[in-house]
Design an enzyme around this catalytic site. Structure first.
Site, PDB file in Angstrom:
ATOM      1  N   GLY A  73      76.320  27.755  62.585  1.00  0.00           N
ATOM      2  CA  GLY A  73      76.695  29.099  62.165  1.00  0.00           C
ATOM      3  C   GLY A  73      77.511  29.820  63.227  1.00  0.00           C
ATOM      4  CB  SER A  74      78.029  33.449  63.727  1.00  0.00           C
ATOM      5  OG  SER A  74      78.494  33.744  62.428  1.00  0.00           O
TER       6      SER A  74
END
Length: 275
Positions: A73-74
């Site tokens: 993810g981020s």
């Protein structure tokens, strides 16, 4: 290299966090970025080695920190930003027009909060974790440079830590030639990494751009009393010291001014990224 105080603390914190968020499991790794020494490595669920025969789910015998993969993810956004900064295509002050979404072929990528941020800087892209900003950087530098940096940071290969059972992550989507795959990878989707791969990559930013080999055995003592000391090993330099300093300042701003505020500690500069 394990520090019993840090190890005790992270095991306690991890158990509390898994319970609080009703997670199925979790991992915490604490690594010295300058040497690669692992100060703590904790997983949940755990088992009692004195009663291992009573374990019902044998998966707990694995070490997820080095033998399981997940979509990061981020927290991949700093790696994408590192590639853009180091290759000279962007600066921390570079802006772009954010409409809240970007269309790639028949796909639409949106910001996680559904908002558009007008003309954000690259620092603000990290502060507010803007997906379209990561895609902007990836498209700016192009597929070849993006592939080079993701690989150079050690993703897709075992770190070489002195523990058994380590695997490498899966970055095959990086080389499919599909624009949508590259865009997704820029903000951490469509790519699989081990927790240790990710820790080592982020530690390289803290270490002035140098990627280290992680290790847990500080020294071995032979029967005759002589010692074999583990020396820190630089695998390669993935970004320049200048880029590392720039990116570190941006990540400090994430904690001071962005979504990473819960990680603030009075009197300290904390560099971080939400995921």
């Amino acid at each position: 290299t394990i520090d019993e105080n840090i190890q005790f603390k992270v095991e306690k914190e991890l158990a509390q966090m898994v319970e609080k968020w009703k997670g199925t499991g979790g991992t915490i790794i604490v690594m010295n970025p300058w040497t690669g020494a692992i100060w703590a490595m904790a997983n949940w669920p755990v088992f009692d080695p004195n009663s291992y025969s009573q374990v019902e789910n044998i998966d707990v015998f694995l070490n997820p920190a080095i033998s399981s993969v997940y979509e990061p993810g981020s927290v991949m956004k700093p790696i994408t930003m590192a590639a853009g900064l180091d290759s000279g295509y962007i600066t921390p002050e570079t802006t772009y027009c954010d409409k809240g979404q970007v269309r790639i072929g028949g796909y639409i990528i949106r910001n996680v909060d559904g908002k558009s941020y007008n003309q954000p800087t690259m620092t603000e892209v990290l502060e507010k974790s803007i997906n379209t900003g990561a895609v902007f950087v990836q498209q700016k530098i192009g597929p070849e440079i993006f592939q080079e940096y993701i690989s150079a940071f050690g993703f897709g290969e075992p770190t070489g830590i002195d523990l058994s059972g380590e695997i490498g992550g899966d970055i095959s989507n990086l080389f499919t030639g599909r624009e949508i795959n590259l865009a997704n990878i820029s903000f951490g989707q469509g790519i699989a990494v081990t927790p240790l791969e990710l820790v080592r990559a982020v530690a390289a930013i803290a270490n002035g751009g140098k990627l280290m080999r992680p290790f847990v055995v500080e020294k071995r003592i032979k029967p005759d009393g002589s010692e074999i000391i583990t020396k820190p090993q630089v695998v390669r330099e993935v970004i320049s010291p200048k880029t590392a300093r720039q990116l570190t300042r941006m990540l400090v701003s994430v904690v001071e001014n962005g979504f990473g505020r819960p990680a603030r500690i009075p009197g300290y500069d904390i560099a971080g990224k939400t995921g």
